[in-house]
Design a protein around this motif. Structure first.
Motif, PDB file in Angstrom:
ATOM      1  N   ASN A 254       0.796  -1.228   0.000  1.00  0.00           N
ATOM      2  CA  ASN A 254       0.000   0.000   0.000  1.00  0.00           C
ATOM      3  C   ASN A 254       0.829   1.278   0.000  1.00  0.00           C
ATOM      4  OD1 ASN A 254      -2.584  -1.366   0.185  1.00  0.00           O
ATOM      5  ND2 ASN A 254      -2.053  -1.832   2.296  1.00  0.00           N
ATOM      6  N   GLY A 255       2.148   1.154  -0.113  1.00  0.00           N
ATOM      7  CA  GLY A 255       2.982   2.347  -0.203  1.00  0.00           C
ATOM      8  C   GLY A 255       3.063   3.135   1.096  1.00  0.00           C
ATOM      9  N   TYR A 256       3.256   2.447   2.222  1.00  0.00           N
ATOM     10  CA  TYR A 256       3.380   3.123   3.515  1.00  0.00           C
ATOM     11  C   TYR A 256       4.830   3.509   3.756  1.00  0.00           C
ATOM     12  CZ  TYR A 256      -1.280   1.245   4.781  1.00  0.00           C
ATOM     13  OH  TYR A 256      -2.609   0.939   4.820  1.00  0.00           O
ATOM     14  N   CYS A 257       5.034   4.485   4.633  1.00  0.00           N
ATOM     15  CA  CYS A 257       6.399   4.912   4.979  1.00  0.00           C
ATOM     16  C   CYS A 257       6.684   4.627   6.448  1.00  0.00           C
ATOM     17  CB  CYS A 257       6.590   6.403   4.695  1.00  0.00           C
ATOM     18  SG  CYS A 257       5.795   7.493   5.917  1.00  0.00           S
ATOM     19  N   ARG A 258       7.971   4.583   6.786  1.00  0.00           N
ATOM     20  CA  ARG A 258       8.375   4.441   8.192  1.00  0.00           C
ATOM     21  C   ARG A 258       8.301   5.814   8.850  1.00  0.00           C
ATOM     22  NH1 ARG A 258      13.662   1.527  10.938  1.00  0.00           N
ATOM     23  NH2 ARG A 258      13.369   2.407  13.030  1.00  0.00           N
ATOM     24  N   PRO A 259       7.471   5.970   9.876  1.00  0.00           N
ATOM     25  CA  PRO A 259       7.367   7.279  10.521  1.00  0.00           C
ATOM     26  C   PRO A 259       8.484   7.495  11.542  1.00  0.00           C
ATOM     27  CG  PRO A 259       5.822   5.762  11.520  1.00  0.00           C
ATOM     28  CD  PRO A 259       6.521   4.991  10.433  1.00  0.00           C
TER      29      PRO A 259
END
Length: 867
Positions: free
Chosen positions: A562-567
């Motif tokens: 889903n194209g998430y990023c590491r916060p």
């Protein structure tokens, strides 16, 4: 028999007694009347011809589980009363005892449980001003306790645990300010017990005996008198209902409510974390998006992480590292997830076997799961993050799997009392009994052929049934040809049944072998099950490890797909989300692209964001996605954004929409105000507040004034304020940006084209003073004549005219134009300027001529604004 039944029933007055008689569980008297209605089975009676026949109903022994399930779902308890001695060896009445009480919170059967949901029973206790809470899932061995002086926090925790059953002391049950709320809003399956069972000293002793320890220091709860009281009462209840000591309950986890981000139950529903508002199912929820786990244990842990996000940055970073490791090795991750699929529910299998409820198929499932661990650990060796390292020795587990493989047949039946479980070659004595049984079938065939040949009766049969045992059957037409040494056993309509001395000798030999075989098989099976039971701690630990691996690799799978990023995580109150998306809505929308939005909040300049814009523009989506991204980050998940820096948040409050609670006599406005009161009374400087409209349920003036005051309160909370997203249709609230230091205005952009609006879904700086209500009404399907009339009325009101008066003037009726302005907002621009000027005056230093000059200036300004 009835005396025996009544004496047993007397000890279990609050349960339906399933009384074993042969192949049935029977119920009598009130139990029969109640159960027959719930189960929709025939109600009959014993001693039908007596003046007072005894009501009676029954269910087959083999099908009892389905009936028990229906009774438990209806909120009843079931006491299972079995025969505890061999009827053949019994002298007189067979001895019977209750072997287990099944309640909503005391279930271990897979068919009665949701694989990915814990089944908790919860106990409350009070010591002075402290309330203790303990929860137990007997099917997994999860046992936890906590305590607090905050009654509202206990209510929140009860709803977060979501128990199927509760235990209360008599004194707490009588608390008129506390218990009615629980009974009305939380759960109806409540058992009230004597206060002495919740006392600290007795509860502590029960826990020490259960865990076989000298103190509770190792569990961190030695001095927690209320929490220990609740946990000890739970142990008492378990031993009473299960009629045994549960050895798989070998520890209790102590936790504190301040360790986790709290999302109260109303906010949980508003954000649709685990149940959607319409149907209550997982579809369309955050859990539905995140829970792509491949094991039941992983699914339960994922749900737990969702309700208990971390406040400590350290464990969050550990999870981030593990997710990043799995994201970076896509093929390894997918190989790992594939290797996890054969792993069955080790937690529940281990608990079921430890409690003596496991059958041969459960042992086989355990064996296959342990065997699958070889592939799991092989793939895990490619991942370096700490959570993927298992530092315990699994040699004993593999030895158990080998034992089960050698002993238990793959095609073993689900019932353990009828044989057919143990492999040939495992036990020499059993093999001999099996040979006798098998040879018996061949011997019967030979006897049948011999007797046919001797008697000349070709239709002669040698058969067996449970009532008469082995017999020779001859049709009536050949009865004259029956030899003299045949002994008549039974006469049928068309046949006669006989026995012979030879057949009786064979029957004795074979039946004894069959009984001995069943008894020996049972003994062998129980001994193997006990050996497995001795290693429950090893099974539990590897189960927890597999659950954690499953969750972390699922986070990685969802993040990459889903194209998430590491916060980033911070403790300075900075909440920055660049091009953030709603994790659920982006997967559900069709026909258009999801438009991402950015949010920047802090405690210096952007603490309270006032968001305006028309309905359907996307305000609620933006608000919810900020809350969801925060929760995901504190769970340890990557988030749907290009970049994110998330402030550690202690509580998330939401006031989103409202429905009349008619059953409680509460209006929409009352519900709004109760939710708002909860926020203003409990929010802290580390909280995140989501307000989607306040005051719509009352008049414009009242609603606006309340909304204004709430916004001011949250801005000034404890002298520091709290991060707040406030969506509103009260455009007057945008004036707060000019009056309060940390308020910023935003709006959801729209574009007008040919008297229609196009929703751009983009959050931009600045306020707006238009709601586009008429355009939205057209989109909703309001008929065109109504839309045209709305435009006319709006123009008249904006011109300061009463609609009816304006029409009368145009019609030449002579009616006068209404003086004054139809005030829709609390402050018009003109009034606001005048008020500001008046507020700045220093009357103590003003001369009469200065006052007259100022009054003249204000009059000129007011006239110019009107013109």
């Amino acid at each position: 028999m009835m005396q025996q039944y009544l004496s047993i029933k007397e000890r279990y007055p609050d349960a339906l007694l399933f009384y074993r008689m042969g192949d049935f569980y029977e119920m009598f008297f009130e139990d029969a009347q109640l159960a027959s209605g719930v189960l929709e089975i025939t109600l009959t009676s014993r001693n039908k011809h007596d003046e007072s026949p005894v009501p009676m109903c029954g269910v087959p022994y083999r099908a009892a589980q389905a009936y028990i399930s229906r009774l438990i779902e209806s909120g009843y308890k079931v006491a299972i009363c079995d025969q505890v001695e061999d009827p053949k060896a019994a002298k007189g009445l067979v001895k019977r005892e209750v072997v287990r009480v099944v309640t909503p919170g005391m279930i271990v059967e897979d068919e009665l449980l949701d694989a990915k949901t814990n089944n908790f029973i919860l106990a409350l206790s009070r010591h002075q001003h402290i309330t203790g809470l303990a929860s137990l899932d007997i099917s997994t061995g999860a046992f936890r306790l906590t305590e607090t002086a905050d009654r509202n926090a206990i209510i929140d925790e009860i709803m977060r645990v979501a128990p199927r059953e509760m235990l209360l002391p008599e004194s707490l049950n009588a608390d008129a300010a506390f218990t009615p709320f629980i009974k009305e809003n939380l759960i109806s399956a409540i058992t009230v017990m004597e206060d002495r069972l919740f006392e600290f000293a007795g509860s502590r002793q029960r826990l020490l005996k259960q865990f076989d320890t000298l103190s509770l220091e190792g569990f961190g709860c030695e001095s927690m008198k209320a929490g220990v009281g609740a946990a000890g009462a739970l142990i008492h209840y378990v031993s009473e209902t299960q009629c045994q000591k549960l050895e798989h309950l070998s520890a209790v986890q102590t936790y504190f409510l301040g360790q986790f981000l709290v999302v109260d139950d109303q906010s949980c529903r508003n954000l649709e974390l685990s149940g959607n508002i319409r149907t209550g199912s997982r579809q369309g929820t955050l859990l539905g998006i995140l829970d792509q786990t491949v094991t039941a244990m992983g699914g339960r842990l994922m749900a737990h992480w969702l309700r208990y996000p971390q406040l400590d940055p350290a464990p969050i970073q550990v999870r981030f590292d593990a997710v990043a490791d799995a994201v970076g090795q896509m093929q390894t991750r997918r190989d790992l997830r594939e290797s996890l699929k054969p792993v069955r529910d080790l937690e529940r299998l281990g608990s079921k076997i430890s409690m003596g409820h496991g059958n041969a198929r459960d042992l086989t499932a355990l064996k296959r799961s342990i065997q699958a661990l070889t592939d799991v650990f092989s793939v895990l060796s490619s991942l370096s993050a700490a959570p993927y390292t298992y530092d315990r020795d699994t040699t004993k587990l593999h030895a158990l799997a080998d034992l089960i493989h050698r002993a238990i047949r793959e095609d073993a039946p689900p019932v353990i009392s009828e044989g057919g479980m143990i492999r040939e070659g495992y036990d020499n004595g059993l093999d001999e009994l099996i040979r006798i049984s098998k040879d018996g079938k061949g011997w019967l065939a030979e006897l049948e052929a011999k007797e046919r040949n001797t008697t000349g009766i070709n239709s002669l049969k040698v058969r067996y049934n449970k009532v008469f045992g082995y017999y020779i059957e001859v049709s009536r037409t050949h009865s004259e040809s029956v030899p003299d040494h045949y002994i008549r056993k039974q006469t049928l309509v068309n046949a006669e049944r006989y026995i012979t001395d030879e057949l009786k000798h064979f029957e004795s030999r074979v039946l004894n072998a069959a009984d001995q075989r069943n008894d020996l098989e049972m003994n062998i099976f129980v001994s193997i099950r006990d050996r497995v039971k001795a290693h429950h701690a090893d099974i539990r630990e590897v189960a927890r490890f597999i659950a954690r691996v499953d969750c972390l690799t699922t986070f990685a799978e969802v993040a990459q797909n889903n194209g998430y990023c590491r916060p980033k995580i911070n403790t300075e109150g900075i909440l920055e989300i660049r091009e953030g998306r709603h994790p659920v809505v982006e997967k559900l929308i069709t026909g258009e692209r999801f438009v991402p939005n950015s949010i920047v909040m802090d405690n210096l300049k952007n603490q309270v964001l006032i968001i305006t814009g028309p309905n359907m523009a996307g305000k609620s989506t933006v608000l919810r996605q900020v809350a969801l991204v925060t929760i995901m980050a504190q769970m340890g998940s990557f988030v749907p954004a290009e970049k994110a820096n998330i402030a550690i948040t202690d509580r998330i409050f939401t006031r989103v929409g409202a429905l009349d609670n008619l059953s409680a006599g509460q209006s929409t406005f009352m519900v709004e105000m109760q939710e708002t009161a909860n926020i203003v009374n409990n929010a802290t400087e580390k909280s995140l507040v989501i307000l989607d409209e306040i005051g719509r349920g009352t008049s414009t003036y009242d609603g606006l004034s309340i909304a204004w005051a709430v916004a001011e309160h949250l801005h000034d909370l404890n002298g520091t304020g709290t991060r707040t997203l406030f969506a509103t249709h009260y455009h007057e609230l945008t004036e707060l940006e000019n009056q309060l230091d940390r308020v910023k205005n935003y709006n959801i952009a729209v574009k007008e084209w040919n008297d229609e609006i196009i929703f751009l879904r983009k959050l931009v700086e600045g306020g707006t003073n238009r709601s586009y209500g008429i355009q939205v009404a057209r989109l909703a399907g309001i008929p065109e004549p109504v839309i045209r009339r709305s435009k006319v009325i709006l123009a008249q009101i904006e011109a300061g005219m009463h609609p009816r008066a304006a029409e009368n003037n145009e019609a030449g009726t002579g009616s006068k134009k209404r003086k004054g302005h139809i005030q829709l907002g609390l402050f018009s621009p003109m009034e606001r300027k005048l008020l500001e000027s008046l507020q700045m005056l220093d009357l103590s230093r003003m001369t009469p001529i200065d006052a007259l000059n100022l009054l003249n200036e204000l009059q000129i300004k007011a006239q110019s604004d009107v013109n």
